[in-house]
Design a protein around this motif. Sequence first.
Motif, PDB file in Angstrom:
ATOM      1  N   ILE A 122      34.093  49.451  26.513  1.00 52.07           N
ATOM      2  CA  ILE A 122      33.160  48.970  27.536  1.00 52.07           C
ATOM      3  C   ILE A 122      32.375  50.158  28.097  1.00 52.07           C
ATOM      4  CG2 ILE A 122      32.968  47.841  29.789  1.00 52.07           C
ATOM      5  CD1 ILE A 122      35.499  46.281  29.059  1.00 52.07           C
ATOM      6  N   THR A 123      31.072  50.007  28.162  1.00 52.47           N
ATOM      7  CA  THR A 123      30.211  51.114  28.579  1.00 52.47           C
ATOM      8  C   THR A 123      30.124  51.218  30.094  1.00 52.47           C
ATOM      9  OG1 THR A 123      28.194  49.773  28.627  1.00 52.47           O
ATOM     10  CG2 THR A 123      28.801  50.780  26.504  1.00 52.47           C
ATOM     11  N   GLU A 124      29.784  52.396  30.573  1.00 49.90           N
ATOM     12  CA  GLU A 124      29.555  52.620  31.998  1.00 49.90           C
ATOM     13  C   GLU A 124      28.404  51.755  32.497  1.00 49.90           C
ATOM     14  OE1 GLU A 124      30.385  53.987  35.695  1.00 49.90           O
ATOM     15  OE2 GLU A 124      31.541  54.402  33.863  1.00 49.90           O
ATOM     16  N   GLU A 125      27.393  51.579  31.645  1.00 49.65           N
ATOM     17  CA  GLU A 125      26.245  50.739  32.012  1.00 49.65           C
ATOM     18  C   GLU A 125      26.690  49.303  32.288  1.00 49.65           C
ATOM     19  OE1 GLU A 125      21.864  49.424  30.216  1.00 49.65           O
ATOM     20  OE2 GLU A 125      23.352  50.366  28.900  1.00 49.65           O
ATOM     21  N   TYR A 126      27.549  48.775  31.423  1.00 49.75           N
ATOM     22  CA  TYR A 126      28.046  47.418  31.632  1.00 49.75           C
ATOM     23  C   TYR A 126      28.857  47.340  32.923  1.00 49.75           C
ATOM     24  CZ  TYR A 126      30.810  43.205  31.377  1.00 49.75           C
ATOM     25  OH  TYR A 126      31.404  42.012  31.702  1.00 49.75           O
ATOM     26  N   LEU A 127      29.745  48.322  33.146  1.00 46.09           N
ATOM     27  CA  LEU A 127      30.588  48.308  34.346  1.00 46.09           C
ATOM     28  C   LEU A 127      29.746  48.337  35.620  1.00 46.09           C
ATOM     29  CD1 LEU A 127      33.544  50.655  33.345  1.00 46.09           C
ATOM     30  CD2 LEU A 127      33.657  48.189  33.765  1.00 46.09           C
ATOM     31  N   GLU A 128      28.708  49.159  35.647  1.00 45.83           N
ATOM     32  CA  GLU A 128      27.858  49.242  36.835  1.00 45.83           C
ATOM     33  C   GLU A 128      27.172  47.908  37.106  1.00 45.83           C
ATOM     34  OE1 GLU A 128      27.622  51.689  39.120  1.00 45.83           O
ATOM     35  OE2 GLU A 128      29.315  52.495  37.982  1.00 45.83           O
ATOM     36  N   LYS A 129      26.705  47.264  36.059  1.00 50.16           N
ATOM     37  CA  LYS A 129      26.068  45.951  36.223  1.00 50.16           C
ATOM     38  C   LYS A 129      27.075  44.921  36.733  1.00 50.16           C
ATOM     39  CE  LYS A 129      23.431  42.412  33.724  1.00 50.16           C
ATOM     40  NZ  LYS A 129      22.851  42.008  32.420  1.00 50.16           N
ATOM     41  N   GLU A 130      28.272  44.935  36.157  1.00 48.67           N
ATOM     42  CA  GLU A 130      29.308  43.984  36.562  1.00 48.67           C
ATOM     43  C   GLU A 130      29.740  44.232  38.011  1.00 48.67           C
ATOM     44  OE1 GLU A 130      32.310  40.930  36.172  1.00 48.67           O
ATOM     45  OE2 GLU A 130      30.326  41.327  35.351  1.00 48.67           O
ATOM     46  N   LYS A 131      29.846  45.478  38.414  1.00 42.97           N
ATOM     47  CA  LYS A 131      30.177  45.782  39.813  1.00 42.97           C
ATOM     48  C   LYS A 131      29.144  45.164  40.752  1.00 42.97           C
ATOM     49  CE  LYS A 131      32.165  50.336  38.790  1.00 42.97           C
ATOM     50  NZ  LYS A 131      31.937  51.796  38.981  1.00 42.97           N
ATOM     51  N   GLY A 132      27.877  45.315  40.423  1.00 46.48           N
ATOM     52  CA  GLY A 132      26.821  44.767  41.257  1.00 46.48           C
ATOM     53  C   GLY A 132      26.888  43.254  41.372  1.00 46.48           C
ATOM     54  N   ILE A 133      27.157  42.590  40.249  1.00 44.93           N
ATOM     55  CA  ILE A 133      27.271  41.128  40.243  1.00 44.93           C
ATOM     56  C   ILE A 133      28.413  40.670  41.152  1.00 44.93           C
ATOM     57  CG2 ILE A 133      27.924  39.145  38.804  1.00 44.93           C
ATOM     58  CD1 ILE A 133      26.422  40.555  36.490  1.00 44.93           C
ATOM     59  N   GLN A 134      29.546  41.343  41.048  1.00 46.06           N
ATOM     60  CA  GLN A 134      30.713  40.918  41.819  1.00 46.06           C
ATOM     61  C   GLN A 134      30.582  41.264  43.298  1.00 46.06           C
ATOM     62  OE1 GLN A 134      32.573  38.807  40.550  1.00 46.06           O
ATOM     63  NE2 GLN A 134      31.923  39.113  38.420  1.00 46.06           N
ATOM     64  N   ILE A 135      29.926  42.350  43.626  1.00 47.34           N
ATOM     65  CA  ILE A 135      29.691  42.662  45.044  1.00 47.34           C
ATOM     66  C   ILE A 135      28.782  41.615  45.677  1.00 47.34           C
ATOM     67  CG2 ILE A 135      28.503  44.273  46.598  1.00 47.34           C
ATOM     68  CD1 ILE A 135      29.770  46.549  45.011  1.00 47.34           C
ATOM     69  N   GLU A 136      27.802  41.134  44.934  1.00 49.49           N
ATOM     70  CA  GLU A 136      26.939  40.066  45.453  1.00 49.49           C
ATOM     71  C   GLU A 136      27.749  38.787  45.684  1.00 49.49           C
ATOM     72  OE1 GLU A 136      23.739  40.140  46.546  1.00 49.49           O
ATOM     73  OE2 GLU A 136      24.128  42.294  46.316  1.00 49.49           O
ATOM     74  N   GLU A 137      28.699  38.496  44.806  1.00 48.73           N
ATOM     75  CA  GLU A 137      29.549  37.321  44.984  1.00 48.73           C
ATOM     76  C   GLU A 137      30.469  37.487  46.196  1.00 48.73           C
ATOM     77  OE1 GLU A 137      31.529  33.633  44.507  1.00 48.73           O
ATOM     78  OE2 GLU A 137      29.531  34.384  44.001  1.00 48.73           O
ATOM     79  N   ILE A 138      30.951  38.708  46.414  1.00 51.40           N
ATOM     80  CA  ILE A 138      31.758  38.969  47.608  1.00 51.40           C
ATOM     81  C   ILE A 138      30.935  38.705  48.861  1.00 51.40           C
ATOM     82  CG2 ILE A 138      32.939  40.752  48.964  1.00 51.40           C
ATOM     83  CD1 ILE A 138      33.687  42.078  46.264  1.00 51.40           C
ATOM     84  N   LYS A 139      29.687  39.161  48.873  1.00 55.75           N
ATOM     85  CA  LYS A 139      28.813  38.943  50.031  1.00 55.75           C
ATOM     86  C   LYS A 139      28.591  37.454  50.266  1.00 55.75           C
ATOM     87  CE  LYS A 139      26.276  43.321  49.617  1.00 55.75           C
ATOM     88  NZ  LYS A 139      24.963  43.930  49.265  1.00 55.75           N
ATOM     89  N   ARG A 140      28.411  36.705  49.170  1.00 55.47           N
ATOM     90  CA  ARG A 140      28.218  35.258  49.295  1.00 55.47           C
ATOM     91  C   ARG A 140      29.442  34.603  49.923  1.00 55.47           C
ATOM     92  NH1 ARG A 140      29.453  30.347  47.282  1.00 55.47           N
ATOM     93  NH2 ARG A 140      31.116  31.213  45.977  1.00 55.47           N
ATOM     94  N   ARG A 141      30.601  34.964  49.423  1.00 55.15           N
ATOM     95  CA  ARG A 141      31.829  34.360  49.934  1.00 55.15           C
ATOM     96  C   ARG A 141      32.091  34.780  51.376  1.00 55.15           C
ATOM     97  NH1 ARG A 141      36.488  33.339  45.481  1.00 55.15           N
ATOM     98  NH2 ARG A 141      35.158  32.593  43.798  1.00 55.15           N
TER      99      ARG A 141
END
Length: 231
Positions: A106-125
């Motif tokens: 798994i690339t660092e680029e993928y991890l950074e994108k996934e972190k951003g997606i999940q932080i947005e979901e945390i904010k929503r919740r």
Amino acid sequence: MSDILSSIKDGSILKFKDREKAALTLGSVLKDTLKTISRDNIAVLGIPRGGVIMARIICQKIGAKSFDIVIPRKLTAPHNPELGVGAIMIDGTLYLNDYVITALKITEEYLEKEKGIQIEEIKRRESLYRPNFRPYGIKNKIIILTDDGAATGATLVAASRWIRKQSPKRLIIAVPVVPKETLELLKTESDDVETVIVPTTSNFRSVGQFYEDFSSVTDGEVIRIMKDESA
């Protein structure tokens, strides 16, 4: 405990009837552990969604003054949302499973994108579950962090690391079922781990296999519980 923990077996596997009964069982274990400690100094934190049901019941069972929620999110593998490679909190507090990340390349680029997606979901919740909630009161408190079970333990580890930053007096992770290998991981991230069922890792497929009823918990249920708490 026999009236709460079902004697129905799947092979040789004991099952909880549902989350409520699992929480009552775990609450009994915790009540004994905490019997000499003032309840004013204890805070119970649950991980949504199932952990919110657990936290409310445990709070009532042990007589703690309040419960709240913490919202970590699993970081998922590419093309496989069921496979976790780590977890993250809203401030970026992180746990990564380096073995899985390396094995899947798994690339660092993928991890950074996934972190951003999940932080947005945390904010929503968080906007749904804690829109006008008080600040966390963790410093110098005995914190009980709970969920309805642990598989890899990723979200519990991320939440534990975030809690540690708030200087608790003691951190106890409380989960009704956790495989042995994950239990050892959680012990390194807390002062104590309380549990009821510890299957061997080879016999563990999912948390749900240890419940008769493991129905999904909705946003609406969590919102209702949190409104009752803040009323």
